[in-house]
Design an enzyme around this catalytic site. Structure first.
Site, PDB file in Angstrom:
ATOM      1  N   VAL A   1      -0.035  -2.561  10.746  1.00 19.15           N
ATOM      2  CA  VAL A   1       0.602  -2.103  11.985  1.00 19.15           C
ATOM      3  C   VAL A   1       0.168  -2.903  13.217  1.00 19.15           C
ATOM      4  O   VAL A   1       0.762  -2.744  14.278  1.00 19.15           O
ATOM      5  CB  VAL A   1       0.343  -0.592  12.218  1.00 19.15           C
ATOM      6  CG1 VAL A   1       1.105   0.243  11.210  1.00 19.15           C
ATOM      7  CG2 VAL A   1      -1.143  -0.252  12.171  1.00 19.15           C
TER       8      VAL A   1
ATOM      9  N   GLU B   1       0.851  -1.192   0.000  1.00 17.57           N
ATOM     10  CA  GLU B   1       0.000   0.000   0.000  1.00 17.57           C
ATOM     11  C   GLU B   1       0.894   1.252   0.000  1.00 17.57           C
ATOM     12  O   GLU B   1       1.954   1.252   0.643  1.00 17.57           O
ATOM     13  CB  GLU B   1      -0.831  -0.049   1.294  1.00 17.57           C
ATOM     14  CG  GLU B   1      -1.761   1.118   1.533  1.00 17.57           C
ATOM     15  CD  GLU B   1      -2.460   0.993   2.909  1.00 17.57           C
ATOM     16  OE1 GLU B   1      -1.963   0.255   3.797  1.00 17.57           O
ATOM     17  OE2 GLU B   1      -3.508   1.647   3.089  1.00 17.57           O
TER      18      GLU B   1
ATOM     19  N   CYS C   1      -5.070  -3.216   2.431  1.00 22.42           N
ATOM     20  CA  CYS C   1      -4.796  -3.263   3.864  1.00 22.42           C
ATOM     21  C   CYS C   1      -6.033  -3.512   4.729  1.00 22.42           C
ATOM     22  O   CYS C   1      -6.531  -4.605   4.777  1.00 22.42           O
ATOM     23  CB  CYS C   1      -4.021  -2.012   4.303  1.00 22.42           C
ATOM     24  SG  CYS C   1      -3.069  -2.363   5.804  1.00 22.42           S
TER      25      CYS C   1
ATOM     26  N   LYS D   1      -9.303   2.267  -2.048  1.00 24.27           N
ATOM     27  CA  LYS D   1      -9.541   1.601  -0.748  1.00 24.27           C
ATOM     28  C   LYS D   1     -10.908   1.962  -0.167  1.00 24.27           C
ATOM     29  O   LYS D   1     -11.227   3.139   0.030  1.00 24.27           O
ATOM     30  CB  LYS D   1      -8.433   1.998   0.222  1.00 24.27           C
ATOM     31  CG  LYS D   1      -8.472   1.296   1.569  1.00 24.27           C
ATOM     32  CD  LYS D   1      -7.232   1.677   2.384  1.00 24.27           C
ATOM     33  CE  LYS D   1      -7.140   0.924   3.699  1.00 24.27           C
ATOM     34  NZ  LYS D   1      -5.912   1.290   4.441  1.00 24.27           N
TER      35      LYS D   1
END
Ligand code: ACM
Length: 288
Positions: free
Chosen positions: A178, A45, A151, A116
């Site tokens: 993350v 991404e 993501c 997205k």
């Protein structure tokens, strides 16, 4: 099972971008990809810009047109030279709007753009929510169908299910993950429940650009088979590209047992009322 003659080589490219260095980041990503042979490469991404923007103005100044911007053009010439396809996450500028997008490029041609759908955390401050919806793109090589999601889209099973139902053989998942290990585990299930291949291309490194956030990206990019095997994987802190053979026939066989089909056995009449009403008012999608 012996592999069929419908195989392609799929790869992830796990990069360590430097924030704001678009040209250098794309150059490095292409250099890394060139080390492994593949028919389809998936890049992370926002692999041109980096992730941790601190303002909308900053995000806008680094975003590029996906029709003729320098990042997409560099990726197109790589794709043309290597006669391959690729899915790469890029920050997109379209007039005054910016999107967290992915390009689908095949033999040098821009096949499509996915924006997205599910924005994560402070992305909501800079990007417009994606307006393309989920789509599948057919590649020249073996008629392979790729379904891009980006993501945090992983967190919503509907996203993967939607591209799988549209016929995706491979879910291509550019990411900047993350939350340690969560998506990598989740995507094992997305592959299994939809009987598709999944290529998650994550990034590595740390971005500490404001007092609000310090992001440590979790790497561990992976290629998962429709039967939940990990065909290739990366470590949490390496820049690396890896490829695996994908037998597309495996993704086209939706039988779980001789008496269970992953899609046909769904009992959508018992699923949420809201969904049923949607289906009733849109007869063209009732058989999905
Ligand atoms: C994310 O959607 N980049 C976590």
């Amino acid at each position: 099972m012996p592999s069929s003659n419908k195989t392609i080589l799929g790869a992830f490219v796990q990069t360590r971008p430097k924030f704001g260095k678009n040209f250098e980041n794309i150059e490095q990503a292409i250099k890394l990809a060139s080390k492994v042979k593949a028919d389809l490469y998936v890049f992370p991404e926002l692999c041109n810009t980096g992730y941790a923007f601190t303002s909308k103005e900053e995000a806008k100044s680094l975003s590029e047109s996906l029709l003729n911007g320098p990042s997409v053009e560099a990726l197109q010439s790589f794709s043309e030279k290597k006669k391959c396809a690729l899915v790469a996450g890029l920050a997109e500028k379209d007039g005054e709007k910016i999107f967290n997008s992915a390009v689908i490029v095949d033999n040098g041609k821009l096949k499509g753009i996915y924006r997205k759908t599910h924005l994560f955390y402070r992305e909501k401050l800079w990007f417009e929510p994606g307006d393309t919806g989920f789509k599948v793109f057919e590649l020249d090589k073996q008629g392979c169908k790729v379904g891009p999601i980006i993501c945090f889209d992983w967190f919503f099973p509907e996203a993967s299910r939607e591209v799988a139902i549209q016929g995706a053989d491979v879910i291509c998942h550019p990411a900047n993950l993350v939350l340690p290990g969560k998506a990598q585990l989740g995507m094992l299930v997305r592959a299994f429940e939809n009987r598709v291949f999944v290529i998650t291309a994550n990034r590595v490194g740390i971005e500490n650009r404001s007092s609000k956030d310090k992001f440590r990206y979790t790497g561990k990019s992976q290629i998962i088979s429709p039967t939940m095997e990990k065909l290739a994987g990366a470590k949490s802190n390496e820049s690396v590209a890896k490829a695996a053979k994908l037998d597309l026939e495996l993704a086209r066989d939706k039988m779980v047992t001789t008496m269970n089909n992953a899609f046909d056995d769904r009992r959508i009449e018992f699923y949420r009322k809201q969904y049923q009403n949607l289906l009733l008012s849109n007869p063209e999608i009732t058989n999905t």
